[in-house]
Design an enzyme around this catalytic site. Structure first.
Site, short mmCIF file in Angstrom:
data_model
loop_
_atom_site.label_atom_id
_atom_site.label_comp_id
_atom_site.label_asym_id
_atom_site.label_seq_id
_atom_site.Cartn_x
_atom_site.Cartn_y
_atom_site.Cartn_z
N ASN A 7 0.84 -1.21 0.00
CA ASN A 7 0.00 0.00 0.00
C ASN A 7 0.87 1.25 0.00
O ASN A 7 2.08 1.19 -0.18
CB ASN A 7 -0.92 -0.01 1.22
CG ASN A 7 -0.13 0.12 2.52
OD1 ASN A 7 0.93 -0.48 2.65
ND2 ASN A 7 -0.62 0.88 3.46
N CYS B 113 1.86 3.06 2.45
CA CYS B 113 2.83 3.15 3.56
C CYS B 113 3.63 1.87 3.77
O CYS B 113 4.29 1.71 4.80
CB CYS B 113 2.13 3.55 4.85
SG CYS B 113 1.18 5.06 4.70
N GLU C 208 3.12 -1.16 4.69
CA GLU C 208 2.94 -2.15 5.77
C GLU C 208 1.84 -3.16 5.47
O GLU C 208 1.72 -4.17 6.17
CB GLU C 208 2.67 -1.45 7.12
CG GLU C 208 1.24 -1.07 7.41
CD GLU C 208 0.76 0.19 6.72
OE1 GLU C 208 -0.33 0.68 7.02
OE2 GLU C 208 1.50 0.71 5.84
#
EC number: 1.17.4.1
Length: 811
Positions: A427, A429, A431
């Protein structure tokens, strides 16, 4: 001079009244350091004729906030004044506020524009006595000033531009929005959130209980098709997701490269760059929820794609503007084969996915077999030394912090979703690691536990952490069912696999509270046990839900269904903190309700609300700026400030030294060694330790983690050795951002100029780069050929005689 009161009456400005009001809010604060009279004097000096009492309160709060560098209690006082001010402007009773928000009529259109959904309104009205009496408004006074201001600016609902909610109202709205008629569960969630045990993610706080409750943070999108229809259908989907506050990771591995034949028009493709520029402009145009935060897309590409070299240039600040798209974020989805070829200094072949199909759909040995088959068949566009591609990656990272580095084979090999299909991207970010396809948009709902809140009497309360994580897991599972899905593909995916993302915030604060230096054995052990507890609790809660509701749809064939948990995939044995054998028996019997559970995210906004450091990161500085609408405020690490005040070391001179040294205390002789060890910033902590900690918690993280790498003086050698160290450690996310320290420091205010000049002369010497030549260190202000020759073993070598040349182990 007169002041206008809230009811419109005029009254003379009274020094004593202001002092008395500030004094009333000083309960429990250090009276030796917090002086209400000094605040009143500064407020009076800023008063003008016709000022309102609301403006006076704002001025008093901001005045106290500017004095935070004198003592940390001023930050608490500033928040109390601001909260008290809000309480005077808002309705006290929760159900009354819900009614006002529900019955809102837009004054421009004269039509109803409810901000609370009919369903939630009916539930609140039905149970109003119970809900109203459960709220404890004093908990609003536990926020610090900057946390409260963050809530006020973006999270609390407004009527005609004026804040209508109190923080406690927002938390209860979120709790009822998630649990609906289950009032007992709603009040349990309210109590834990209001006591700062955990928080849901920003979209959940923004939208819970509203007519369009889009509560998810992350969406992972696969291109529908390599065609104009497919590209623009996907673009519309991204716009619809971004409109409702979702961050997007999109993989573009299957989009044909520049110069590829297009049968429909008998023409050739322009490649991925013009397409990315269209997506870039969409991200700029479609902000998340009415300017709450800008839209954000991350594009993922595998390094075999023939356009990858152009892809690496897109975020750079210089060059042809037609080949730049700076609002997008970029990430590489890297197969092990690429890393091996860089390490062995071999050739790397680029392919167009139209001419060499299927590379994005396989991983591990299957990928190697297909890639080498295509090489033998001469399907490649061209080949370069793998190290030349690597150098372009490093160059882009040093200049822009991008691309993010994720390891495709680790992400797939160690995923509980590997039975569903090949995972193609992460995604925004880095994670979330979930399966996506043209007809499935992966979704994740997030929440983070506030780690320092579980410390009691100098001990870490793992049992309480376990209990709270189980509550949060049940909440996140409920969100899947009550959520508004901006596109049907997202609903389909979330209902099939039911993944959730549990994260943390304030790990560095927990270390401070327990007096554990970041690099100590105690910190290393606590890091492991916290994540082991979170993973165990989340699995146990998910298993208990499965007992009642059944397993998720795609459970059969997953590693968990075969008794394989995340730590088994890492070949690691857990500690003896929890009974894993018993849990595995339960899972074998009942299964689990959620395919994925743990995903430590950056927590950028929510950690600011609760007043903790982001996720599992060390502090970047012991002195930093916080920006609110009225201006910037200087903040000193409150843990350090408290220690220095207690030891009678805090004064104006010490503050100047801290400013001059960019928030580092290592070169301040008056500060004792125990504090220097405890308050090392991320620039002073070995990044090898940061990577080790990521690998230590990895066996208990079934998604991935937003791992930033911080380098004070990045050289290609240092970055290379870090990437390879993380890859060999088995990390899924090798790097989120590369953070580097600016070569020149920002202007230092309130600092003795003579002292500053002396310091700058020293730092100019320090900033010259050490380079290894023939085993000896030489100082050079310019990067030399040897330094850029990242593959020269001598550059990567660790030398005890030259510790500054190696940042991996801090020598």
């Amino acid at each position: 001079m007169f002041v206008y009161k809230r009811d419109g009456r005029q009254e003379k400005v009274a020094f004593d009244k202001i002092t008395a009001r500030v004094s009333r809010l000083c309960y429990g604060l250090d009276s030796d350091h917090v002086d209400p009279v000094e605040i009143t004097q500064k407020v009076i000096s800023g008063v003008y004729p016709g000022v309102t009492t609301i403006e006076l309160d704002n001025l008093a709060a901001e005045t106290a906030a500017t004095m935070t560098t004198k003592h940390p209690d001023y930050a608490i006082l500033a928040a109390r004044i601001a909260v008290s001010n809000l309480h005077k402007q808002t309705e006290k009773v929760f159900s009354t506020v819900v009614q006002q928000l529900h019955d809102y009529v837009n004054p421009k259109t004269d039509k109803p524009a409810p901000m609370i959904s009919d369903k939630i309104y009916d539930i609140v009205m039905k149970h109003k006595d119970e809900l109203d009496s459960a709220i404890i408004y004093d908990r609003d006074f536990t926020y610090n000033f900057f946390g409260f201001k963050t809530l006020e600016r973006s999270y609390l609902l407004r009527i005609d531009g004026k804040v209508a909610e109190r923080p406690q109202h927002m938390i209860m709205r979120v709790a009822v929005g998630i649990h609906g008629e289950d009032i007992e569960a709603a009040i349990e969630t309210y109590n834990l959130m209001s006591q700062r045990y955990f928080t849901h993610a920003s979209p959940t706080l923004f939208n819970a209980g509203t007519p369009r409750p889009q509560l998810s943070s992350c969406f992972l999108v696969t291109m529908k098709d390599d065609s104009i229809e497919g590209i623009y259908d996907t673009l519309k989907m991204c716009a619809m997701i971004s409109k409702t506050a979702g961050g997007i990771g999109i993989n573009i591995h299957n989009i044909r490269a520049t110069g590829s034949y297009i049968a429909g028009t008998n023409g050739t493709s322009n490649g991925i760059v013009p397409m990315i520029r269209v997506y870039n402009n969409t991200a700029r145009y479609v902000d998340q929820g009415g300017n709450k935060r800008p839209g954000a897309f991350a594009a993922y590409l595998e390094p075999w794609h023939a356009d990858v070299m152009d892809f690496l240039e897109l975020r750079k600040t210089h060059g042809n503007e037609d080949f730049r798209a700076r609002e997008m974020f970029y990430a590489l989805w890297i197969p092990d084969l690429f890393m091996q070829r860089v390490e062995r200094n071999e050739q790397w072949t680029f392919f167009c996915p139209n001419e060499a199909p299927g590379l994005a759909d396989v991983w591990g040995d299957e990928f190697v077999a297909l890639y080498e088959k295509y090489e033998k068949e001469n399907r490649g566009r061209r080949s370069l030394p793998a190290q030349k591609v690597w150098y372009a990656i490093l160059q882009s990272q040093v200049e822009t912090g991008n691309p993010f580095m994720l390891y495709k084979d680790s992400c797939n090999r160690k995923s509980n979703q590997k039975n569903v299909g090949t995972i193609r991207c992460s995604n925004l970010c880095t994670e979330i690691v979930e399966y996506s396809s043209p007809d499935e948009v992966a979704v994740c709902n997030l929440a983070s536990v506030a780690l320092p809140t579980f410390i009691k009497d100098g001990k870490y309360n793992f049992q309480k952490l376990h209990d709270v994580v189980k509550v949060v897991t049940r909440n996140l599972n409920k969100i899947i069912d009550v959520n508004y899905y901006p596109v049907p593909e997202a609903r389909r995916s979330n209902m099939r696999h039911r993944p959730v993302g549990l994260g943390v915030q304030g790990l560095a604060d927990a270390f401070f509270a327990l007096r554990l230096p970041f690099e100590s054995a105690g910190a290393k052990k606590l890091n492991i046990q916290i994540f082991e507890t979170i993973y165990h609790a989340a699995l146990e809660a998910s298993c208990e839900i499965a007992q009642v509701e059944g397993t998720y749809e795609s459970y059969e064939g997953s590693p968990a269904s075969q008794g394989i948990l995340q730590y088994d995939m890492w070949n690691v044995n857990p500690t003896d903190l929890w009974d894993w054998a018993e849990l595995k028996e339960k899972i074998a019997k009942h299964g689990i309700r959620n395919s994925l559970l743990v995903a430590p995210m950056p927590t950028a906004s929510t950690s600011q609300i609760l007043g903790f450091n982001e996720c599992f990161e060390p502090y970047t500085s012991n002195m930093y700026q916080r920006r609110v609408l009225s201006g910037e405020f200087q903040i000193v690490n409150p843990w350090l400030l408290k220690d220095l005040v207690e030891r009678d070391l805090w004064n104006e001179d010490m503050k100047n030294k801290l400013v001059m040294l960019d928030g580092s205390i290592q070169a301040i002789p008056e500060i004792p060694q125990d504090l220097k060890d405890l308050y090392k910033t991320v620039w002073e902590i070995s990044q090898k330790t940061v990577i080790d900690y990521a690998a230590d918690r990895g066996p208990f993280i079934d998604q991935s983690q937003s791992l930033n790498i911080h380098l004070k003086d990045p050289s290609y050698g240092k970055i290379t050795s870090m990437h390879f160290y993380g890859w060999k450690k088995g990390l899924k996310t090798g790097m989120y951002y590369l953070r580097t320290m600016a070569a020149s420091a920002a202007i230092k205010f309130t600092v003795d100029p003579v002292a500053l000049r002396a310091r700058n002369e020293e730092s100019n010497e320090e900033n010259k780069k050490p380079v290894i030549k023939n085993g000896k260190a030489e100082i050079s202000a310019e990067p030399t050929k040897e330094e850029i020759d990242i593959y020269n073993e001598k550059v990567l070598a660790c030398s005890i005689k030259n510790p500054e040349a190696c940042e991996m182990c801090s020598a």
